[in-house]
Design a protein around this motif. Structure first.
Motif, mmCIF file in Angstrom:
data_model
loop_
_atom_site.group_PDB
_atom_site.id
_atom_site.type_symbol
_atom_site.label_atom_id
_atom_site.label_comp_id
_atom_site.label_asym_id
_atom_site.label_seq_id
_atom_site.Cartn_x
_atom_site.Cartn_y
_atom_site.Cartn_z
ATOM 1 N N HIS A 183 0.819 -1.217 0.000
ATOM 2 C CA HIS A 183 0.000 0.000 0.000
ATOM 3 C C HIS A 183 0.853 1.268 0.000
ATOM 4 N N ASN A 184 2.057 1.181 0.535
ATOM 5 C CA ASN A 184 2.901 2.378 0.636
ATOM 6 C C ASN A 184 3.611 2.708 -0.677
ATOM 7 N N LYS A 185 3.582 1.796 -1.645
ATOM 8 C CA LYS A 185 4.233 2.047 -2.924
ATOM 9 C C LYS A 185 3.255 2.703 -3.891
ATOM 10 N N LYS A 186 3.751 3.689 -4.610
ATOM 11 C CA LYS A 186 2.947 4.308 -5.651
ATOM 12 C C LYS A 186 2.851 3.352 -6.838
ATOM 13 N N HIS A 187 1.759 3.481 -7.592
ATOM 14 C CA HIS A 187 1.542 2.599 -8.735
ATOM 15 C C HIS A 187 2.682 2.721 -9.744
ATOM 16 N N PHE A 188 3.199 3.936 -9.929
ATOM 17 C CA PHE A 188 4.263 4.125 -10.907
ATOM 18 C C PHE A 188 5.540 3.411 -10.478
ATOM 19 N N GLU A 189 5.786 3.309 -9.170
ATOM 20 C CA GLU A 189 6.977 2.617 -8.693
ATOM 21 C C GLU A 189 6.934 1.137 -9.032
ATOM 22 N N LEU A 190 5.735 0.555 -9.000
ATOM 23 C CA LEU A 190 5.593 -0.872 -9.278
ATOM 24 C C LEU A 190 5.793 -1.163 -10.762
ATOM 25 N N TYR A 191 5.277 -0.292 -11.626
ATOM 26 C CA TYR A 191 5.545 -0.467 -13.051
ATOM 27 C C TYR A 191 7.042 -0.365 -13.327
ATOM 28 N N MET A 192 7.693 0.574 -12.677
ATOM 29 C CA MET A 192 9.141 0.712 -12.868
ATOM 30 C C MET A 192 9.866 -0.531 -12.383
ATOM 31 N N ALA A 193 9.455 -1.080 -11.249
ATOM 32 C CA ALA A 193 10.090 -2.288 -10.721
ATOM 33 C C ALA A 193 9.970 -3.453 -11.689
ATOM 34 N N LEU A 194 8.894 -3.470 -12.481
ATOM 35 C CA LEU A 194 8.693 -4.526 -13.475
ATOM 36 C C LEU A 194 9.488 -4.273 -14.758
ATOM 37 N N GLY A 195 10.212 -3.162 -14.811
ATOM 38 C CA GLY A 195 11.017 -2.845 -15.983
ATOM 39 C C GLY A 195 10.335 -1.919 -16.960
ATOM 40 N N HIS A 196 9.078 -1.544 -16.694
ATOM 41 C CA HIS A 196 8.342 -0.648 -17.592
ATOM 42 C C HIS A 196 8.528 0.793 -17.114
ATOM 43 N N TYR A 197 9.782 1.234 -17.144
ATOM 44 C CA TYR A 197 10.097 2.527 -16.534
ATOM 45 C C TYR A 197 9.486 3.691 -17.311
ATOM 46 N N LYS A 198 9.317 3.539 -18.622
ATOM 47 C CA LYS A 198 8.694 4.624 -19.394
ATOM 48 C C LYS A 198 7.230 4.779 -19.012
ATOM 49 N N HIS A 199 6.526 3.666 -18.874
ATOM 50 C CA HIS A 199 5.128 3.778 -18.451
ATOM 51 C C HIS A 199 5.074 4.260 -17.004
ATOM 52 N N GLY A 200 6.032 3.863 -16.202
ATOM 53 C CA GLY A 200 6.094 4.389 -14.833
ATOM 54 C C GLY A 200 6.155 5.902 -14.826
ATOM 55 N N LYS A 201 6.892 6.484 -15.773
ATOM 56 C CA LYS A 201 6.956 7.944 -15.876
ATOM 57 C C LYS A 201 5.594 8.533 -16.222
#
Length: 576
Positions: free
Chosen positions: A277-295
């Motif tokens: 719950h403490n992680k932002k949604h964008f951080e999780l996409y970045m962790a999966l390697g989708h750093y552009k979508h995380g942005k």
């Protein structure tokens, strides 16, 4: 009519380039299991670098195709608005529609140099609302909890199979069973109604993770099985993690991206969000390697935050940097960093050098010790929300990066980074001696682990490090970093001659570790603690040893969770 046909062609080409890019991304990700099983640690690092480069290469190809199909700058806004609608229709039922929207945004951004950030032409907002759970069966395995704990584990490893044998299967099953029985009371165990695991194994470095949750009527706990490969080409279970803080650290912003093979990234990210719950949604996409979508997701989160707050951007707390101007919004968890127009005399570097350093970190294994940074161009801030003092300071230090409109400040190039407490401020304010000692120990470990990842931090003043809420020290100032072989670590001359140092010939790559104690931390008390914990940092011999390991290509592994939760593998197998 011709424009309608053209819109369909352009939209189809953009989507085709995205699909090709995702297939490439998937092929590299899918190979992670084989690389892990075979212990191909160098290949793992090369694969991570290659996967990061995929996006820009695919984007360049897509943009070239758009230019080939149409005279871009002769088309009016109506054409681009229609193109977005056509593209959105082509995404119906697409399993990675959200990533494809970001790819489309990147194409439009590249065509117009990010000066048309308008929802009528780009997906500033998503085209549809994703409802978590609609594809949940495609990303999770559920396990029978009416059997014994042991039988549940056996069923897990019948599904999650690897091409190398267990080092000691019976021992690992017993360790897992005992660990779960210790973490849960008899009543809790009896109340477990579901155990779910994400289908993809999460590979990173020398570790692999099965990530899921234990569901009970009153609570849900993380359920993470950490796997490692031994030097004897066997598999062993290193730990069972059921604490959210351990899972949070594993998904930390200072770690390299996971390789987790899925065709439904939105559903995987939504499942992880329910655990973290403490992680932002964008951080999780970045962790999966989708750093552009995380942005992209970050920018949407930023806009939402701006709509629900009224505080003002101001200079970030701490000592002003010599290379970067840093500011923040007090209510928001990131900092914004701009390269200054001019550097202090002591900084013999260029603007391009700074950018290269940030790229190096992006492409490196950050080993949990270097903050991930995200590069943006033409980022817009409402002038009404910027403190006038900050505007003046920005004009004085970064004028070439600024552009003003009637109601906005456009920053042509900046980096965004997770906000942390600067270590120098933490040490000034913290009165608990145990916490101070722990922070200084973390500082030494941070420097050592970065060095073992083949990066010399350069400027190691403690103001260039931050400390997280978990007490972990992270490095975040990259303008003087370099590879380990680019520095010559030397001993200071031993002489009674007071002028010996003045006569010493010093080259631009020379470093004298014995001098580190004079500038890493300031106060004598803090220096003494750091020396007692990590005195070897102040010797050239230590750095020579690290250089030898890096030159040999040794790949280090630093376990992200607390060592006390690691399983005992017996006297013959001591985990590193």
């Amino acid at each position: 009519m011709l424009d309608v046909t053209l819109s369909k062609k352009v939209a189809y080409q953009i989507l085709s380039h995205f699909d090709k890019s995702y297939r490439w991304f998937t092929r590299i990700t899918r190979g992670a299991q084989s690389r892990f099983e075979q212990g191909q640690w160098k290949e793992i690092q090369l694969a991570s670098k290659e996967r990061i480069t995929i996006y820009e290469q695919s984007l360049s190809d897509a943009v070239a195709d758009v230019y080939h199909l149409t005279e871009v700058h002769k088309k009016n806004d109506e054409f681009w608005q229609d193109l977005k609608k056509v593209f959105a229709r082509q995404l119906e039922g697409h399993p990675q529609f959200e990533l494809a929207e970001t790819f489309y945004n990147s194409v439009i951004g590249r065509l117009f140099k990010h000066r048309k950030i308008d929802n009528s032409m780009m997906f500033v907002l998503p085209s549809r609302c994703f409802l978590p759970g609609q594809d949940r069966d495609k990303v999770i395995h559920s396990f029978d909890t009416t059997t014994t704990v042991r039988e549940m584990y056996v069923s897990i490893f019948k599904i999650y199979r690897y091409g190398i044998p267990f080092e000691d299967y019976e021992r690992d099953m017993q360790n897992l069973e005992e660990a779960l029985r210790k973490r849960l009371t008899t009543q809790q165990l009896a109340s477990v109604h579901t155990v779910e695991l994400l289908k993809p194994t999460f590979f990173r470095g020398k570790s692999a993770y099965l990530i899921g949750r234990i569901c009970m009527p009153e609570e849900t706990l993380p359920f993470v099985i950490s796997l490692q490969r031994s030097d004897e080409h066997t598999l062993f279970v290193d730990a069972l993690l059921t604490d959210r803080s351990d899972l949070s650290v594993i998904f930390g912003f200072a770690r390299s991206y996971f390789m987790a093979d899925t065709q439904n990234p939105a559903e995987v990210a939504a499942f992880l969000q329910e655990l973290l719950h403490n992680k932002k949604h964008f951080e999780l996409y970045m962790a999966l390697g989708h750093y552009k979508h995380g942005k992209t997701v970050f920018y949407r989160n930023f806009l939402d935050h701006m709509d629900t707050t009224d505080d003002h951007f101001e200079a970030a707390p701490g000592i002003r940097g010599l290379v970067m101007m840093v500011f923040h919004l007090p209510s928001y968890g990131v900092v914004f960093k701009i390269i200054k127009d001019e550097f202090a005399e002591s900084k013999k570097i260029t603007r391009e050098h700074v950018k290269d350093c940030y790229r190096l970190v992006k492409m490196s294994d950050r080993v949990g010790r270097m903050a991930d940074t995200h590069e943006y161009v033409n980022f817009r801030f409402p002038l009404s929300r910027i403190d006038p003092l900050l505007i003046e300071e920005l004009k004085e230090t970064c004028a070439s990066s600024l552009e003003f409109t009637d109601d906005e400040l456009v920053i042509k190039h900046l980096y965004i980074e997770r906000k942390m407490t600067p270590l120098n401020l933490y040490l000034q304010q913290e009165e608990d001696e145990d916490k101070v000692r722990s922070a200084l120990n973390e500082l030494g470990l941070c420097i050592k682990q970065i060095a073992m990842a083949n990066i010399f931090p350069g400027d190691m003043l403690h103001k260039n490090f931050g400390i997280t809420r978990h007490g972990r020290v992270i490095f975040y100032d990259y303008d003087e970093i370099c590879l380990m072989n680019e520095r010559h670590f030397r001993a200071l001359p031993k002489s009674d001659d007071p002028y010996a140092m003045d006569m010493l010939s010093v080259g631009p790559s020379d470093v004298f570790p014995e001098q580190f104690e004079h500038f890493i931390v300031g106060k004598r008390k803090l220096k003494d603690i750091l020396k007692s914990l990590h005195g070897d940092l102040m010797t050239p011999e230590y750095w020579h040893e690290v250089q030898v390991k890096c030159a040999r290509g040794d790949i280090q592994h630093f376990t992200p969770y607390n060592a006390n939760v690691r399983f005992n593998r017996g006297a013959d197998s001591n985990p590193k």
